[in-house]
Design a protein around this motif. Structure first.
Motif, PDB file in Angstrom:
ATOM      1  N   ARG A 259      34.526   7.121  21.323  1.00 44.22           N
ATOM      2  CA  ARG A 259      35.895   7.420  21.745  1.00 44.22           C
ATOM      3  C   ARG A 259      36.750   7.599  20.484  1.00 44.22           C
ATOM      4  O   ARG A 259      36.767   6.735  19.613  1.00 44.22           O
ATOM      5  CB  ARG A 259      36.419   6.257  22.578  1.00 44.22           C
ATOM      6  N   ILE A 260      37.455   8.720  20.391  1.00 41.45           N
ATOM      7  CA  ILE A 260      38.259   9.030  19.211  1.00 41.45           C
ATOM      8  C   ILE A 260      39.715   8.662  19.458  1.00 41.45           C
ATOM      9  O   ILE A 260      40.318   9.061  20.459  1.00 41.45           O
ATOM     10  CB  ILE A 260      38.169  10.525  18.846  1.00 41.45           C
ATOM     11  N   VAL A 261      40.276   7.888  18.545  1.00 37.50           N
ATOM     12  CA  VAL A 261      41.713   7.636  18.490  1.00 37.50           C
ATOM     13  C   VAL A 261      42.177   8.074  17.107  1.00 37.50           C
ATOM     14  O   VAL A 261      41.661   7.592  16.090  1.00 37.50           O
ATOM     15  CB  VAL A 261      42.051   6.150  18.721  1.00 37.50           C
ATOM     16  N   ALA A 262      43.087   9.032  17.058  1.00 35.67           N
ATOM     17  CA  ALA A 262      43.589   9.551  15.788  1.00 35.67           C
ATOM     18  C   ALA A 262      45.041   9.137  15.598  1.00 35.67           C
ATOM     19  O   ALA A 262      45.750   8.844  16.566  1.00 35.67           O
ATOM     20  CB  ALA A 262      43.465  11.073  15.745  1.00 35.67           C
ATOM     21  N   ALA A 263      45.477   9.104  14.348  1.00 35.41           N
ATOM     22  CA  ALA A 263      46.858   8.714  14.050  1.00 35.41           C
ATOM     23  C   ALA A 263      47.398   9.563  12.915  1.00 35.41           C
ATOM     24  O   ALA A 263      46.645  10.038  12.057  1.00 35.41           O
ATOM     25  CB  ALA A 263      46.938   7.227  13.690  1.00 35.41           C
ATOM     26  N   THR A 264      48.701   9.756  12.930  1.00 35.51           N
ATOM     27  CA  THR A 264      49.348  10.532  11.877  1.00 35.51           C
ATOM     28  C   THR A 264      50.813  10.155  11.776  1.00 35.51           C
ATOM     29  O   THR A 264      51.420   9.726  12.762  1.00 35.51           O
ATOM     30  CB  THR A 264      49.227  12.046  12.159  1.00 35.51           C
ATOM     31  N   ASN A 265      51.368  10.291  10.566  1.00 36.37           N
ATOM     32  CA  ASN A 265      52.813  10.140  10.395  1.00 36.37           C
ATOM     33  C   ASN A 265      53.467  11.496  10.143  1.00 36.37           C
ATOM     34  O   ASN A 265      54.633  11.573   9.774  1.00 36.37           O
ATOM     35  CB  ASN A 265      53.145   9.168   9.252  1.00 36.37           C
ATOM     36  N   ARG A 266      52.674  12.555  10.334  1.00 35.25           N
ATOM     37  CA  ARG A 266      53.181  13.913  10.183  1.00 35.25           C
ATOM     38  C   ARG A 266      53.351  14.557  11.552  1.00 35.25           C
ATOM     39  O   ARG A 266      52.794  14.102  12.547  1.00 35.25           O
ATOM     40  CB  ARG A 266      52.212  14.742   9.322  1.00 35.25           C
ATOM     41  N   GLN A 267      54.103  15.642  11.612  1.00 29.45           N
ATOM     42  CA  GLN A 267      54.294  16.378  12.852  1.00 29.45           C
ATOM     43  C   GLN A 267      53.202  17.439  12.942  1.00 29.45           C
ATOM     44  O   GLN A 267      53.339  18.543  12.415  1.00 29.45           O
ATOM     45  CB  GLN A 267      55.693  17.000  12.899  1.00 29.45           C
ATOM     46  N   LEU A 268      52.114  17.099  13.611  1.00 26.86           N
ATOM     47  CA  LEU A 268      50.948  17.973  13.625  1.00 26.86           C
ATOM     48  C   LEU A 268      51.217  19.309  14.308  1.00 26.86           C
ATOM     49  O   LEU A 268      50.593  20.312  13.973  1.00 26.86           O
ATOM     50  CB  LEU A 268      49.779  17.269  14.311  1.00 26.86           C
ATOM     51  N   GLU A 269      52.129  19.310  15.257  1.00 23.77           N
ATOM     52  CA  GLU A 269      52.435  20.585  15.919  1.00 23.77           C
ATOM     53  C   GLU A 269      53.005  21.580  14.916  1.00 23.77           C
ATOM     54  O   GLU A 269      52.591  22.751  14.868  1.00 23.77           O
ATOM     55  CB  GLU A 269      53.416  20.358  17.064  1.00 23.77           C
ATOM     56  N   LYS A 270      53.937  21.126  14.082  1.00 26.77           N
ATOM     57  CA  LYS A 270      54.486  22.009  13.048  1.00 26.77           C
ATOM     58  C   LYS A 270      53.447  22.330  11.985  1.00 26.77           C
ATOM     59  O   LYS A 270      53.388  23.457  11.480  1.00 26.77           O
ATOM     60  CB  LYS A 270      55.713  21.350  12.403  1.00 26.77           C
ATOM     61  N   GLU A 271      52.624  21.335  11.648  1.00 22.98           N
ATOM     62  CA  GLU A 271      51.576  21.565  10.657  1.00 22.98           C
ATOM     63  C   GLU A 271      50.599  22.635  11.146  1.00 22.98           C
ATOM     64  O   GLU A 271      50.127  23.469  10.366  1.00 22.98           O
ATOM     65  CB  GLU A 271      50.822  20.259  10.374  1.00 22.98           C
ATOM     66  N   SER A 272      50.281  22.623  12.434  1.00 19.93           N
ATOM     67  CA  SER A 272      49.374  23.633  12.977  1.00 19.93           C
ATOM     68  C   SER A 272      50.033  25.004  13.004  1.00 19.93           C
ATOM     69  O   SER A 272      49.385  26.024  12.759  1.00 19.93           O
ATOM     70  CB  SER A 272      48.918  23.231  14.383  1.00 19.93           C
ATOM     71  N   GLN A 273      51.325  25.033  13.281  1.00 20.16           N
ATOM     72  CA  GLN A 273      52.045  26.308  13.281  1.00 20.16           C
ATOM     73  C   GLN A 273      52.130  26.899  11.882  1.00 20.16           C
ATOM     74  O   GLN A 273      52.131  28.122  11.710  1.00 20.16           O
ATOM     75  CB  GLN A 273      53.455  26.112  13.859  1.00 20.16           C
ATOM     76  N   ASN A 274      52.180  26.024  10.884  1.00 19.77           N
ATOM     77  CA  ASN A 274      52.258  26.476   9.489  1.00 19.77           C
ATOM     78  C   ASN A 274      50.877  26.719   8.868  1.00 19.77           C
ATOM     79  O   ASN A 274      50.783  27.058   7.687  1.00 19.77           O
ATOM     80  CB  ASN A 274      53.023  25.450   8.645  1.00 19.77           C
ATOM     81  N   GLY A 275      49.819  26.506   9.644  1.00 22.42           N
ATOM     82  CA  GLY A 275      48.478  26.754   9.141  1.00 22.42           C
ATOM     83  C   GLY A 275      47.885  25.621   8.344  1.00 22.42           C
ATOM     84  O   GLY A 275      46.821  25.793   7.725  1.00 22.42           O
ATOM     85  N   ASN A 276      48.523  24.441   8.344  1.00 18.65           N
ATOM     86  CA  ASN A 276      48.017  23.296   7.586  1.00 18.65           C
ATOM     87  C   ASN A 276      47.101  22.399   8.408  1.00 18.65           C
ATOM     88  O   ASN A 276      46.488  21.477   7.873  1.00 18.65           O
ATOM     89  CB  ASN A 276      49.191  22.470   7.049  1.00 18.65           C
ATOM     90  N   PHE A 277      47.038  22.668   9.711  1.00 19.63           N
ATOM     91  CA  PHE A 277      46.177  21.894  10.594  1.00 19.63           C
ATOM     92  C   PHE A 277      45.671  22.834  11.677  1.00 19.63           C
ATOM     93  O   PHE A 277      46.439  23.648  12.211  1.00 19.63           O
ATOM     94  CB  PHE A 277      46.938  20.719  11.218  1.00 19.63           C
ATOM     95  N   ARG A 278      44.382  22.743  12.004  1.00 19.62           N
ATOM     96  CA  ARG A 278      43.808  23.652  12.997  1.00 19.62           C
ATOM     97  C   ARG A 278      44.467  23.464  14.359  1.00 19.62           C
ATOM     98  O   ARG A 278      44.531  22.343  14.885  1.00 19.62           O
ATOM     99  CB  ARG A 278      42.306  23.421  13.117  1.00 19.62           C
ATOM    100  N   GLU A 279      44.939  24.568  14.909  1.00 18.57           N
ATOM    101  CA  GLU A 279      45.633  24.503  16.185  1.00 18.57           C
ATOM    102  C   GLU A 279      44.691  24.065  17.305  1.00 18.57           C
ATOM    103  O   GLU A 279      45.068  23.273  18.172  1.00 18.57           O
ATOM    104  CB  GLU A 279      46.240  25.871  16.514  1.00 18.57           C
ATOM    105  N   ASP A 280      43.426  24.568  17.266  1.00 17.07           N
ATOM    106  CA  ASP A 280      42.484  24.196  18.321  1.00 17.07           C
ATOM    107  C   ASP A 280      42.136  22.719  18.262  1.00 17.07           C
ATOM    108  O   ASP A 280      41.982  22.062  19.300  1.00 17.07           O
ATOM    109  CB  ASP A 280      41.217  25.056  18.249  1.00 17.07           C
ATOM    110  N   LEU A 281      42.038  22.150  17.062  1.00 19.27           N
ATOM    111  CA  LEU A 281      41.779  20.716  16.937  1.00 19.27           C
ATOM    112  C   LEU A 281      42.986  19.913  17.401  1.00 19.27           C
ATOM    113  O   LEU A 281      42.843  18.865  18.049  1.00 19.27           O
ATOM    114  CB  LEU A 281      41.425  20.345  15.498  1.00 19.27           C
ATOM    115  N   TYR A 282      44.184  20.400  17.094  1.00 19.62           N
ATOM    116  CA  TYR A 282      45.405  19.707  17.528  1.00 19.62           C
ATOM    117  C   TYR A 282      45.443  19.583  19.045  1.00 19.62           C
ATOM    118  O   TYR A 282      45.704  18.505  19.595  1.00 19.62           O
ATOM    119  CB  TYR A 282      46.639  20.438  17.034  1.00 19.62           C
TER     120      TYR A 282
END
Length: 428
Positions: A259-282
């Motif tokens: 079971r995967i539990v992930a955490a972040t202090n960044r805004q992943l939605e914006k990061e994915s829109q900016n190409g810094n995080f994979r949108e499909d993984l988000y």
């Protein structure tokens, strides 16, 4: 059937078996007193009933029979004592007191056990604010499911604590394994997660299992997942979809139940829109988002947190606890705690080492006054325009931190977000 609950003084009595079963289903009873003679006119298997309930309650049996066979049957079925009727009140109370004292000692021994202490320390979300109660409620609801969970929040808000609570309430038998994605070199992350075969790369002198294998049957906590390299994100996405891993240098796929539990202090939605995080993984990990509230948004939780850390750390450091006055706690509640719970914990540890609360360290940093056009807003501006301009200035001052901006404006974050959405639609 008669029952007694020591802690709350609850006492229930009935001569009807079905009513008794309904009571036992609705409440937990530390002690049950059963008149076995009532079963003489019933076809019910009283031994089976005793076995069913004796795992969670002490059972004292009453009967007019005085043969040793009955006493053996009662003990084998899990009964704590057998009293022969007619019996005096003192006889009954001695048996009751013995059973309740023994159960109390068992509870204390259980709570003092290292395993239970670790469990409480790792799973307890301390506080009674609406924000933390909402988080606890969501965790209780989603923990038993296998769904992936994304925990958002500022640094120090207790994201790993929430992840451990999810694991402990999930009922999963495997281990809780945590990894900080920002602390692992990019070239080593694949091996760290999936393991490697001997000779897979320079220095790989022997095969090694990865964290997915160690967490098999349990929970893998990916802290700071926003720091994971894009190339590794693609491989993680494949594992989440296929539920199989392939160690570095290996050819065979290894099935895993993690079971995967992930955490972040960044805004992943914006990061994915900016190409810094994979949108499909988000979208794959964002099945459910749990937001940990910053400490400044729940100041009512600071006193219980302070007492918790004082008690816990004084034992760990072998130093005496420090006295806390109401004024001390009030001043602690006035601090913004930009480092959140982690900062509060470190502050209490420093206080214990010094033997006092150095409250002068908590001087509030006053925000600079907001600038407005000229001596005020233009007279032809309507109230909505003034509110919008003032809100935008506060957001600029807080560098886009909506939670802090809402706090300074004296409104909830949801109200602020509704305002921003309304203003954005006006400009479209």
């Amino acid at each position: 059937m008669q029952s007694l609950k020591q802690s709350s003084g609850l006492l229930e009595q009935t001569t009807d078996l079905e009513t008794a079963r309904a009571l036992l289903k609705r409440c937990h009873f530390d002690l049950i007193i059963v008149n076995l003679d009532l079963f003489s006119s019933l076809t019910e298997d009283w031994e089976g009933i005793l076995r069913h309930y004796s795992d969670h309650s002490d059972i004292i049996c009453l009967s007019q029979r005085r043969d040793s066979e009955l006493a053996i049957q009662v003990l084998r079925a899990g009964g704590a004592d057998l009293l022969h009727k007619p019996c005096t009140v003192n006889e009954v109370m001695r048996s009751v007191q013995f059973c309740l004292e023994r159960r109390s000692k068992e509870r204390q021994s259980y709570l003092r056990s290292p395993w239970q202490q670790e469990k409480l320390a790792n799973s307890e979300l301390i506080g009674d604010s609406a924000a933390i109660n909402e988080v606890s409620g969501i965790i209780s609801r989603v923990a038993p499911t296998p769904s992936t969970i994304l925990i958002e929040g500022e640094s120090g808000t207790g994201k790993e604590l929430a992840a451990r609570a999810i694991h402990l309430q999930s009922g999963r038998k495997g281990a809780f394994v945590a990894i900080n994605c920002s602390a692992i070199a990019p070239e080593l992350m694949e091996s760290e997660l999936f393991g490697h075969q001997r000779g897979a790369f320079t220095g790989a002198q022997q095969a090694r299992d990865g964290l997915f294998v160690h967490a098999n049957g349990g929970t893998l906590f990916l802290d700071e997942i926003g720091e994971m390299p894009l190339s590794m994100q693609a491989k993680l996405l494949r594992v989440l979809e296929e539920r199989c891993i392939r160690p570095v240098g290996g050819e065979k796929q290894i099935p895993v139940d993690v079971r995967i539990v992930a955490a972040t202090n960044r805004q992943l939605e914006k990061e994915s829109q900016n190409g810094n995080f994979r949108e499909d993984l988000y979208y794959r990990i964002n099945i459910l988002t749990l937001t940990m509230p910053p400490l400044r948004e729940r100041p009512e939780d600071i006193p219980p947190l302070v007492h918790h850390f004082v008690s816990k750390l004084s034992m760990e450091l072998s130093v005496p606890e420090i006295p806390l006055s109401h004024a001390d706690l009030s001043q602690l509640q006035q601090h913004d705690w930009p480092g959140n719970i982690r900062e509060l914990r470190n502050f209490i540890e420093r206080c214990l080492l010094l033997g006092k609360l150095p409250l002068n360290y908590l001087r509030q940093q006053k925000a600079p006054p907001l600038t407005t056009p000229g001596a005020g807003y233009p007279g032809d501006w309507d109230l909505e325009r003034v509110i919008r301009h003032h809100t935008e200035q506060v957001l600029q001052q807080t560098r886009g931190n909506k939670s802090e901006a809402a706090r300074q404006l004296g409104i909830s974050r949801k109200t602020l977000e509704r305002k921003l959405q309304a203003w954005a639609s006006d400009t479209d």
